[in-house]
Design a protein around this motif. Structure first.
Motif, PDB file in Angstrom:
ATOM      1  N   UNK A 204       0.820  -1.207   0.000  1.00 36.35           N
ATOM      2  CA  UNK A 204       0.000   0.000   0.000  1.00 36.35           C
ATOM      3  C   UNK A 204       0.860   1.265   0.000  1.00 36.35           C
ATOM      4  N   UNK A 205       1.930   1.235   0.786  1.00 40.10           N
ATOM      5  CA  UNK A 205       2.837   2.390   0.834  1.00 40.10           C
ATOM      6  C   UNK A 205       3.481   2.608  -0.536  1.00 40.10           C
ATOM      7  N   UNK A 206       3.977   1.529  -1.138  1.00 44.58           N
ATOM      8  CA  UNK A 206       4.617   1.652  -2.452  1.00 44.58           C
ATOM      9  C   UNK A 206       3.632   2.156  -3.502  1.00 44.58           C
ATOM     10  N   UNK A 207       2.427   1.648  -3.464  1.00 43.40           N
ATOM     11  CA  UNK A 207       1.433   2.067  -4.452  1.00 43.40           C
ATOM     12  C   UNK A 207       1.110   3.553  -4.313  1.00 43.40           C
ATOM     13  N   UNK A 208       0.997   4.013  -3.064  1.00 45.56           N
ATOM     14  CA  UNK A 208       0.702   5.428  -2.836  1.00 45.56           C
ATOM     15  C   UNK A 208       1.903   6.316  -3.152  1.00 45.56           C
ATOM     16  N   UNK A 209       3.105   5.793  -2.939  1.00 46.35           N
ATOM     17  CA  UNK A 209       4.307   6.612  -3.133  1.00 46.35           C
ATOM     18  C   UNK A 209       4.795   6.639  -4.572  1.00 46.35           C
ATOM     19  N   UNK A 210       4.466   5.624  -5.360  1.00 45.78           N
ATOM     20  CA  UNK A 210       5.033   5.516  -6.706  1.00 45.78           C
ATOM     21  C   UNK A 210       4.765   6.734  -7.588  1.00 45.78           C
ATOM     22  N   UNK A 211       3.553   7.329  -7.570  1.00 40.68           N
ATOM     23  CA  UNK A 211       3.363   8.530  -8.401  1.00 40.68           C
ATOM     24  C   UNK A 211       4.310   9.672  -8.035  1.00 40.68           C
ATOM     25  N   UNK A 212       4.628   9.805  -6.756  1.00 40.48           N
ATOM     26  CA  UNK A 212       5.553  10.864  -6.328  1.00 40.48           C
ATOM     27  C   UNK A 212       6.982  10.541  -6.760  1.00 40.48           C
ATOM     28  N   UNK A 213       7.370   9.270  -6.656  1.00 41.97           N
ATOM     29  CA  UNK A 213       8.703   8.875  -7.105  1.00 41.97           C
ATOM     30  C   UNK A 213       8.839   9.087  -8.613  1.00 41.97           C
ATOM     31  N   UNK A 214       7.806   8.733  -9.344  1.00 39.16           N
ATOM     32  CA  UNK A 214       7.812   8.925 -10.800  1.00 39.16           C
ATOM     33  C   UNK A 214       7.914  10.404 -11.150  1.00 39.16           C
ATOM     34  N   UNK A 215       7.171  11.225 -10.394  1.00 37.43           N
ATOM     35  CA  UNK A 215       7.189  12.671 -10.632  1.00 37.43           C
ATOM     36  C   UNK A 215       8.572  13.248 -10.354  1.00 37.43           C
ATOM     37  N   UNK A 216       9.291  12.643  -9.403  1.00 37.28           N
ATOM     38  CA  UNK A 216      10.634  13.123  -9.067  1.00 37.28           C
ATOM     39  C   UNK A 216      11.679  12.686 -10.085  1.00 37.28           C
ATOM     40  N   UNK A 217      11.271  11.830 -11.017  1.00 39.41           N
ATOM     41  CA  UNK A 217      12.204  11.380 -12.037  1.00 39.41           C
ATOM     42  C   UNK A 217      13.029  10.188 -11.624  1.00 39.41           C
ATOM     43  N   UNK A 218      12.635   9.517 -10.557  1.00 31.32           N
ATOM     44  CA  UNK A 218      13.368   8.342 -10.074  1.00 31.32           C
ATOM     45  C   UNK A 218      13.439   8.348  -8.570  1.00 31.32           C
ATOM     46  N   UNK A 219      14.145   7.396  -8.039  1.00 33.49           N
ATOM     47  CA  UNK A 219      14.265   7.307  -6.588  1.00 33.49           C
ATOM     48  C   UNK A 219      14.514   5.875  -6.168  1.00 33.49           C
ATOM     49  N   UNK A 220      14.260   5.612  -4.901  1.00 38.85           N
ATOM     50  CA  UNK A 220      14.605   4.307  -4.343  1.00 38.85           C
ATOM     51  C   UNK A 220      13.550   3.842  -3.355  1.00 38.85           C
ATOM     52  N   UNK A 221      13.259   2.550  -3.401  1.00 44.14           N
ATOM     53  CA  UNK A 221      12.455   1.887  -2.386  1.00 44.14           C
ATOM     54  C   UNK A 221      13.309   0.795  -1.764  1.00 44.14           C
TER      55      UNK A 221
END
Length: 249
Positions: A116-133
């Protein structure tokens, strides 16, 4: 050595205690802004109020509340480019003594919650142009433990979830990795020891490890920080055992 996380915006679940708390400290020391999610409001309130720390009460078993908390974290941090799922629960019980509710709680916290956390966070990570989980699994997801069917299943599931998500997220420049700790000196670990003979049980645990000792939370946090940082820029879909040698010993 303190890694440079200047400008990074990182969300950590289970950040008020144990491995999560040690990870929060490392990120803050490196210059990151950190949203610290935990269901324990008292433990959050007891954290040192350092610059860049944003404590938020959230329960991994509450999907709507959790999604709202991730959105609030992204708002407070002005985006997200790092997520660490550290919250977890244990259960020591033979299968026949385990209730349906016991099973569901372990799966909900250890596997569904990170999803659930990853699903909610993924749009923000995508918007940032990348990132890490970085998802915190367990050595018990690599090599099973007796009387922990729910725990082992949830942690093994978290590893495969992370690998599959790494395939999906790669096109957005988002890396997804897993850390698999062994026994770590935390409240959760201590609660698993029998009260009647805790020292004997502790000795038996140590004997399962090549290094013959229990880890400090900061040793696990160091691996989490490495996988989150730029030095791990070409690592994704990995499950890193940080377990003092238990899974091969």
């Amino acid at each position: 050595m303190t890694q440079d996380f200047t400008g990074r915006r990182i969300l950590v679940t289970g950040g008020a205690r144990g491995i999560g708390r040690a990870s929060v400290s490392r990120f803050l020391a490196g210059g990151a802004k950190v949203a610290c999610l935990d269901r324990d409001a008292a433990a959050l309130a007891a954290l040192d109020r350092r610059a860049g720390l944003f404590p938020l009460v959230a329960d991994l078993c509450d999907p709507a509340g959790l999604a709202a908390a991730v959105d609030e974290a992204a708002k407070l941090l002005d985006g997200l480019d790092g997520v660490v799922n550290s919250a977890g629960v244990d259960l020591l019980a033979p299968l026949e003594a385990m209730s349906n509710d016991d099973w569901q709680r372990v799966i909900s916290v250890n596997l569904t919650g990170p999803m659930l956390v990853c699903r909610a966070a993924l749009p923000y990570l995508r918007r940032a142009g990348g990132g890490s989980v970085v998802n915190v699994s367990s050595g018990a997801g690599l090599q099973p433990l007796r009387d922990r069917t729910a725990y082992c299943a949830s942690k093994a599931g978290l590893q495969m979830f992370s690998k599959a998500l790494a395939m999906e997220a790669a096109e957005f420049g988002v890396r997804v990795n897993v850390v698999c700790p062994g026994a770590v000196e935390t409240d959760l670990f201590r609660s698993s020891l029998p009260e009647a003979d805790a020292e004997a049980a502790l000795g038996a645990v140590r004997d399962r490890y090549a290094l013959a000792r229990i880890a400090d939370p900061d040793e696990i946090a160091a691996a989490i920080a490495f996988l989150t940082g730029n030095d791990a820029s070409y690592i994704t879909g990995a499950a890193l055992a940080v377990d003092g040698g238990r899974t091969f010993h």
